[in-house]
Design a protein around this motif. Sequence first.
Motif, PDB file in Angstrom:
ATOM      1  N   ASP A  87       0.799  -1.218   0.000  1.00 45.82           N
ATOM      2  CA  ASP A  87       0.000   0.000   0.000  1.00 45.82           C
ATOM      3  C   ASP A  87       0.835   1.273   0.000  1.00 45.82           C
ATOM      4  OD1 ASP A  87      -2.357  -1.366  -0.091  1.00 45.82           O
ATOM      5  OD2 ASP A  87      -2.765  -1.259   2.055  1.00 45.82           O
ATOM      6  N   TYR A  88       2.155   1.147   0.114  1.00 46.67           N
ATOM      7  CA  TYR A  88       3.007   2.329   0.039  1.00 46.67           C
ATOM      8  C   TYR A  88       3.328   2.657  -1.410  1.00 46.67           C
ATOM      9  CZ  TYR A  88       3.588   2.016   5.083  1.00 46.67           C
ATOM     10  OH  TYR A  88       3.344   1.987   6.426  1.00 46.67           O
ATOM     11  N   ARG A  89       3.583   3.930  -1.679  1.00 50.05           N
ATOM     12  CA  ARG A  89       3.857   4.379  -3.040  1.00 50.05           C
ATOM     13  C   ARG A  89       5.259   4.955  -3.208  1.00 50.05           C
ATOM     14  NH1 ARG A  89       0.546   1.451  -3.547  1.00 50.05           N
ATOM     15  NH2 ARG A  89      -1.639   1.679  -4.146  1.00 50.05           N
ATOM     16  N   ASP A  90       5.961   5.175  -2.115  1.00 49.60           N
ATOM     17  CA  ASP A  90       7.241   5.877  -2.181  1.00 49.60           C
ATOM     18  C   ASP A  90       8.358   4.986  -2.726  1.00 49.60           C
ATOM     19  OD1 ASP A  90       9.260   7.787  -1.766  1.00 49.60           O
ATOM     20  OD2 ASP A  90       9.673   7.017   0.242  1.00 49.60           O
ATOM     21  N   LEU A  91       9.085   5.502  -3.693  1.00 45.61           N
ATOM     22  CA  LEU A  91      10.195   4.800  -4.309  1.00 45.61           C
ATOM     23  C   LEU A  91      11.254   4.405  -3.289  1.00 45.61           C
ATOM     24  CD1 LEU A  91      11.747   4.080  -7.037  1.00 45.61           C
ATOM     25  CD2 LEU A  91      12.724   6.375  -6.852  1.00 45.61           C
ATOM     26  N   GLU A  92      11.579   5.313  -2.380  1.00 43.79           N
ATOM     27  CA  GLU A  92      12.619   5.037  -1.388  1.00 43.79           C
ATOM     28  C   GLU A  92      12.234   3.848  -0.517  1.00 43.79           C
ATOM     29  OE1 GLU A  92      15.198   7.431   1.999  1.00 43.79           O
ATOM     30  OE2 GLU A  92      13.038   7.765   1.882  1.00 43.79           O
ATOM     31  N   ILE A  93      10.973   3.802  -0.079  1.00 39.99           N
ATOM     32  CA  ILE A  93      10.509   2.700   0.772  1.00 39.99           C
ATOM     33  C   ILE A  93      10.686   1.370   0.059  1.00 39.99           C
ATOM     34  CG2 ILE A  93       8.447   1.616   1.760  1.00 39.99           C
ATOM     35  CD1 ILE A  93       7.466   4.411   2.506  1.00 39.99           C
ATOM     36  N   HIS A  94      10.193   1.273  -1.155  1.00 38.32           N
ATOM     37  CA  HIS A  94      10.224  -0.005  -1.862  1.00 38.32           C
ATOM     38  C   HIS A  94      11.648  -0.428  -2.228  1.00 38.32           C
ATOM     39  CE1 HIS A  94       5.950  -0.893  -2.183  1.00 38.32           C
ATOM     40  NE2 HIS A  94       5.745   0.407  -2.344  1.00 38.32           N
ATOM     41  N   ASN A  95      12.486   0.519  -2.644  1.00 38.85           N
ATOM     42  CA  ASN A  95      13.872   0.166  -2.964  1.00 38.85           C
ATOM     43  C   ASN A  95      14.584  -0.414  -1.748  1.00 38.85           C
ATOM     44  OD1 ASN A  95      13.517   1.038  -5.566  1.00 38.85           O
ATOM     45  ND2 ASN A  95      14.890   2.796  -5.412  1.00 38.85           N
ATOM     46  N   TRP A  96      14.446   0.268  -0.615  1.00 37.77           N
ATOM     47  CA  TRP A  96      15.133  -0.180   0.599  1.00 37.77           C
ATOM     48  C   TRP A  96      14.570  -1.512   1.086  1.00 37.77           C
ATOM     49  CZ3 TRP A  96      13.142  -0.836   5.615  1.00 37.77           C
ATOM     50  CH2 TRP A  96      14.093  -1.141   6.592  1.00 37.77           C
ATOM     51  N   TYR A  97      13.255  -1.619   1.138  1.00 33.25           N
ATOM     52  CA  TYR A  97      12.614  -2.836   1.634  1.00 33.25           C
ATOM     53  C   TYR A  97      13.004  -4.047   0.776  1.00 33.25           C
ATOM     54  CZ  TYR A  97       8.811  -6.011   3.022  1.00 33.25           C
ATOM     55  OH  TYR A  97       8.084  -7.086   3.458  1.00 33.25           O
ATOM     56  N   ASN A  98      12.913  -3.897  -0.531  1.00 35.92           N
ATOM     57  CA  ASN A  98      13.239  -5.017  -1.419  1.00 35.92           C
ATOM     58  C   ASN A  98      14.713  -5.407  -1.324  1.00 35.92           C
ATOM     59  OD1 ASN A  98      10.588  -5.113  -2.342  1.00 35.92           O
ATOM     60  ND2 ASN A  98      10.995  -3.756  -4.081  1.00 35.92           N
ATOM     61  N   GLN A 134      16.643  -5.069   1.299  1.00 30.79           N
ATOM     62  CA  GLN A 134      16.889  -5.726   2.584  1.00 30.79           C
ATOM     63  C   GLN A 134      16.289  -7.129   2.644  1.00 30.79           C
ATOM     64  OE1 GLN A 134      18.888  -4.419   5.094  1.00 30.79           O
ATOM     65  NE2 GLN A 134      19.336  -2.980   3.431  1.00 30.79           N
ATOM     66  N   VAL A 135      15.110  -7.303   2.059  1.00 29.81           N
ATOM     67  CA  VAL A 135      14.508  -8.642   2.001  1.00 29.81           C
ATOM     68  C   VAL A 135      15.417  -9.580   1.202  1.00 29.81           C
ATOM     69  CG1 VAL A 135      12.600  -9.999   1.051  1.00 29.81           C
ATOM     70  CG2 VAL A 135      12.118  -7.911   2.342  1.00 29.81           C
ATOM     71  N   ALA A 136      15.940  -9.074   0.080  1.00 33.14           N
ATOM     72  CA  ALA A 136      16.841  -9.881  -0.742  1.00 33.14           C
ATOM     73  C   ALA A 136      18.114 -10.258   0.009  1.00 33.14           C
ATOM     74  CB  ALA A 136      17.188  -9.129  -2.026  1.00 33.14           C
ATOM     75  N   ALA A 137      18.491  -9.423   0.962  1.00 28.01           N
ATOM     76  CA  ALA A 137      19.697  -9.694   1.757  1.00 28.01           C
ATOM     77  C   ALA A 137      19.409 -10.596   2.949  1.00 28.01           C
ATOM     78  CB  ALA A 137      20.309  -8.379   2.241  1.00 28.01           C
ATOM     79  N   VAL A 155       9.554   0.918   8.411  1.00 28.52           N
ATOM     80  CA  VAL A 155       8.817   1.723   7.445  1.00 28.52           C
ATOM     81  C   VAL A 155       7.675   2.460   8.138  1.00 28.52           C
ATOM     82  CG1 VAL A 155       7.289   1.618   5.433  1.00 28.52           C
ATOM     83  CG2 VAL A 155       9.428   0.317   5.453  1.00 28.52           C
ATOM     84  N   HIS A 156       6.976   1.768   9.044  1.00 24.73           N
ATOM     85  CA  HIS A 156       5.868   2.400   9.770  1.00 24.73           C
ATOM     86  C   HIS A 156       6.344   3.601  10.576  1.00 24.73           C
ATOM     87  CE1 HIS A 156       3.488  -1.667   9.746  1.00 24.73           C
ATOM     88  NE2 HIS A 156       3.468  -1.049   8.580  1.00 24.73           N
ATOM     89  N   ARG A 157       7.565   3.552  11.064  1.00 25.63           N
ATOM     90  CA  ARG A 157       8.079   4.660  11.874  1.00 25.63           C
ATOM     91  C   ARG A 157       8.703   5.772  11.049  1.00 25.63           C
ATOM     92  NH1 ARG A 157       8.678   3.966  17.485  1.00 25.63           N
ATOM     93  NH2 ARG A 157       9.280   6.160  17.341  1.00 25.63           N
TER      94      ARG A 157
END
Length: 550
Positions: free
Chosen positions: A377-388, A390-393, A404-406
Motif C-alpha cells: 500500500d506504500y507508493r514511495d520509491l525510497e521505501i520499496h527500494n530499501w525494503y526489497n 533488505q529482504v533480498a539480503a 517503514v511504519h516509523r
Amino acid sequence: MSWWKEGVVYQIYPRSYVDSTGNGVGDLRGIISRLDYLTELGVNIVWLNPIYASPNDDNGYDISDYEAIMSEFGTMADFDELLEGLHQRGIRLIMDLVVNHSSDEHPWFIESRNPDSAYRDYYIWRDGKSGRAPNNWVSVFSGPAWEYDQASDQYFLHLFSKKQPDLNWENPDLRQDIYAMMRRWFERGVDGFRMDVINMISKNPSLPSVGDESTLAWGGEHFMNGPRFHEYMQEMHREVLADFDCMTVGECFDLDVNEGRKLVGEDRNELSMVFQMEHMSLDHGNGKWDVQPDWSRVRLKEILNRWIDGLDGVGWNSQFWMNHDQPRAVSRFGNDADYRVESAKALAAVTLTLPGTPYIYMGEEIGMTNVAYPIEDYRDLEIHNWYNEQVAAGQNPEALLASVHRMGRDNARTPMQWDASTHAGFTSGTPWLKVNPNYPDINVAADRANPDGIWHWYRDLIALRKARKTLVYGRYEPYMIDSEQLFAFRRQDQQGDFLVLINLSDERAITRLPESVTELAWQVVKNNYPGHDRIDALKPWQALILELTD
C-alpha cells in the motif's frame, strides 16, 4: 526587516492536499478552493512542493520541464490564478527548486545521451573502471549511484533514482540556463524558492571512491558542501536573487554551523536561511531505518541551541519538526497514543516561539499521525527500494515493515484529512495513496469545532507571534539545558519579555529556574492545560507561555 523573518510558512504537498477532479490526485484547483482556510489559520507564506512536468518517478522531484505544470495538477492558468489568490490574501508563495538533478526525460538529458551534443556536459558522464562503475558511491535511494548507458559506453551519476541524473554545475552554460529559468518564475510573481538538496550541487571533481572500491559506500564527503558550493550560491545571488525581494531556504544535509554561517551570513549574499537537518537524525541508530525511539531531549536542545547561538547576529534560522520527507511529527517526537493533542500542541509551541522562521507541514495543525500499511500500500520509491534490497539480503520482513511504519516518507504524504466523509473529503474518487484510517476522528472539521483543538492552538500561536515581535526578534536565553524533559527559555527585548516552558515528556516535570526569573510577575498567555498555571511543575506535554507584567 525582511517579510520572511516575520512570516509563518505552511507547506503543501499538492498531490495530497485537495483533489478537485475526482481522479484521486490533489491539484492546483483544489488548493485554490482552500485559500480562505490558509487565511483563517493565519499563515502568510506557502511553500509548494514541485508542480512541474514530471514522469513522477519520485513524485515530482524528477522534473522533465521546469517551466510547465504537471498535467495531473492542472494548467499554467490554474497556477496564475492560485498565485493571484494567494497574493490577494497577503500570502507569499515559494516554489521548490530542484536543480541538483533533473528527470532523465528532460530534453537536456535526452540530448546529452549523444556524446557529440552540446548538452553532454550538462550531466556527469564518466568511463567505467575495469568493468565497474566510475566509483563505489551508493545512491540515497539504495543501489549504485551510477547507471550504464550502452549507446555511449559511459555511466551517468544519479545520487537519487536512476531516472534522476545529476546536473553538472561545473558547466557555466547549465548554470546560466538555471538562472534564466529562476528569473522567469520570479517575473511571473513567485516570491522565492526552497532549494532541494542544494548543498549537493558541487562535487569533488575527481569523484573518488570511498574505502574498498568493490563495496558500495556512502560518498557524502565528496558530494556535499563541495569545493565550489559557496561560489555557486554567490553567483546565483548575483545573477538572479539580488534583483528580487525574495526568500530562499536551502535543504542541507550534513551541514555544520560554520558552513551554515557562510550560507546565511547577511554580508555574504547567498541564502536567506537553511534547513539544517541535524535534529532529523535524533532517532537514527545505524542509519535512517534503525529507529531509536528513546531520543534525547538534551541532544535536541543542544542542536537547536547551537544553531540559534551560531547564527545569532549573522543570519537567520528556520524551525520545523517535519516535512514531506519525514514522518509525522506527533508520532515521531510526541506521543500519538496517550497524549496526541497535548504533545501536538507542545511541539507547536517550540516551533512558533524559538528564533527563526517557523514551518508548518499540512496536517500538522490538526495532529495527523503516521500510518501502518502493508508494504504493497506504500507508493514511495525510497521505501520499496530499501525494503526489497533488505529482504533480498535476508532481513526479516516484519522488522523491516516496522521501520517503514516509523520512518517512511509516505507517513507525511497520506491525503489531508478535511472531514469525516468518504476519503476524508480529499477526493470523490480513489486516492492515489490510502487515507489514514483514523480520519473519522482526526480531521479539520472536527478539530475546528473543538475550541480546545489543536487547530485553534496553532491559529492562536501564529496570531501571537505576529502581534508580539519579541517572539520574532527578541534575545534568546535557554534554561535547564540538561533536562531530559523541559525545553525552557526566555525571549526578551524592549517591546516584551516572554518565558516559555514546554514539557516534552509523558511525565510530570519539575522546573529549576533561576530565582531572578521565578520572582518576577508572569502572566499566562497560552496554556494547553487551562487552570494549571504553576511554573514550578508542568504536566505531561504541557506548554506554558508567559509574559512579564509591568
